[in-house]
Design a protein around this motif. Structure first.
Motif, PDB file in Angstrom:
ATOM      1  N   LYS A  90       0.813  -1.219   0.000  1.00  0.00           N
ATOM      2  CA  LYS A  90       0.000   0.000   0.000  1.00  0.00           C
ATOM      3  C   LYS A  90       0.845   1.267   0.000  1.00  0.00           C
ATOM      4  N   TYR A  91       2.104   1.160   0.427  1.00  0.00           N
ATOM      5  CA  TYR A  91       2.958   2.330   0.585  1.00  0.00           C
ATOM      6  C   TYR A  91       4.249   2.178  -0.208  1.00  0.00           C
ATOM      7  N   LYS A  92       4.881   3.302  -0.474  1.00  0.00           N
ATOM      8  CA  LYS A  92       6.170   3.282  -1.143  1.00  0.00           C
ATOM      9  C   LYS A  92       7.212   2.753  -0.172  1.00  0.00           C
ATOM     10  N   VAL A  93       8.225   2.102  -0.726  1.00  0.00           N
ATOM     11  CA  VAL A  93       9.340   1.616   0.075  1.00  0.00           C
ATOM     12  C   VAL A  93      10.622   2.227  -0.473  1.00  0.00           C
ATOM     13  N   TYR A  94      11.607   2.348   0.381  1.00  0.00           N
ATOM     14  CA  TYR A  94      12.880   2.907  -0.061  1.00  0.00           C
ATOM     15  C   TYR A  94      14.019   2.249   0.709  1.00  0.00           C
ATOM     16  N   LEU A  95      15.190   2.289   0.104  1.00  0.00           N
ATOM     17  CA  LEU A  95      16.388   1.739   0.711  1.00  0.00           C
ATOM     18  C   LEU A  95      17.110   2.863   1.436  1.00  0.00           C
ATOM     19  N   ARG A  97      20.021   4.784   3.909  1.00  0.00           N
ATOM     20  CA  ARG A  97      21.481   4.899   3.826  1.00  0.00           C
ATOM     21  C   ARG A  97      22.187   3.773   4.564  1.00  0.00           C
ATOM     22  N   ASP A  98      21.480   3.194   5.532  1.00  0.00           N
ATOM     23  CA  ASP A  98      22.065   2.095   6.300  1.00  0.00           C
ATOM     24  C   ASP A  98      21.933   0.748   5.601  1.00  0.00           C
ATOM     25  N   GLY A  99      21.336   0.730   4.407  1.00  0.00           N
ATOM     26  CA  GLY A  99      21.193  -0.506   3.652  1.00  0.00           C
ATOM     27  C   GLY A  99      19.945  -1.295   3.981  1.00  0.00           C
ATOM     28  N   LYS A 100      19.080  -0.756   4.835  1.00  0.00           N
ATOM     29  CA  LYS A 100      17.839  -1.433   5.206  1.00  0.00           C
ATOM     30  C   LYS A 100      16.675  -0.840   4.415  1.00  0.00           C
ATOM     31  N   TRP A 101      15.654  -1.674   4.195  1.00  0.00           N
ATOM     32  CA  TRP A 101      14.457  -1.220   3.496  1.00  0.00           C
ATOM     33  C   TRP A 101      13.465  -0.642   4.488  1.00  0.00           C
ATOM     34  N   LYS A 106       3.874   7.726   4.954  1.00  0.00           N
ATOM     35  CA  LYS A 106       3.340   9.035   4.584  1.00  0.00           C
ATOM     36  C   LYS A 106       3.155   9.147   3.068  1.00  0.00           C
ATOM     37  N   ALA A 107       3.581   8.110   2.351  1.00  0.00           N
ATOM     38  CA  ALA A 107       3.509   8.150   0.889  1.00  0.00           C
ATOM     39  C   ALA A 107       2.774   6.919   0.361  1.00  0.00           C
ATOM     40  N   PRO A 108       1.442   6.929   0.424  1.00  0.00           N
ATOM     41  CA  PRO A 108       0.704   5.778  -0.097  1.00  0.00           C
ATOM     42  C   PRO A 108       0.823   5.705  -1.617  1.00  0.00           C
ATOM     43  N   LEU A 109       0.776   4.495  -2.138  1.00  0.00           N
ATOM     44  CA  LEU A 109       0.777   4.309  -3.581  1.00  0.00           C
ATOM     45  C   LEU A 109      -0.575   4.767  -4.135  1.00  0.00           C
TER      46      LEU A 109
END
Length: 148
Positions: A90-95, A97-101, A106-109
């Motif tokens: 339902k939401y955007k995911v991002y990687l 700086r620590d290498g974790k997803w 706050k950013a729904p698709l």
């Protein structure tokens, strides 16, 4: 008759001592299959692969019966269930700086998208016949004093 009784007692003792190693041999076949399945998915962080385990279960075992569990550690890889069964994103995911997803709540698709399952435990069930063969081979080896 005393010789036959002695032989039967020895066979029973050998069989009793062979139960746990035989169960572990079967669990090893399943564990190896799960590890191959996880490797075929691809590695992002390696948490899922590092969380796969096999363990002897004292609670589910009894005299003459040994039980092993093969699964993934839910604390090390909480996303394992999502990979195994698929999920609705339902939401955007991002990687980070620590290498974790991370999930950005706050950013729904614009529209939820279905992320398909990439099972790694369930396909290992196809190895049940091979696991049974490994258990029988180990059992016979130990009952016969080291010879299959």
């Amino acid at each position: 008759m005393a010789g036959i009784d002695s032989l039967l007692d020895e066979l029973a003792d050998n069989a009793e001592a062979a139960v746990r190693p035989a169960a572990q041999a079967a669990a090893q076949v399943l564990y190896d299959a799960v590890m191959r399945n996880v490797a075929s998915i691809g590695r992002v962080t390696g948490n899922l692969q590092n969380s796969i385990y096999q363990v002897y279960s004292r609670d589910d075992s009894a005299e003459g019966r040994a039980t092993y569990h093969v699964s993934w550690n839910h604390r090390k890889a909480p996303h394992g269930w999502l990979v195994e069964n698929g999920h609705l994103q339902k939401y955007k995911v991002y990687l980070g700086r620590d290498g974790k997803w991370y999930t950005d709540k706050k950013a729904p698709l614009p529209a939820p998208r279905h992320v398909g399952a990439r099972p790694f435990v369930r396909p290992a069930q196809a190895q049940f016949p091979a696991a049974l063969d490994a258990a029988v081979a180990e059992l016979l080896k130990r009952i016969n004093g080291g010879t299959p």
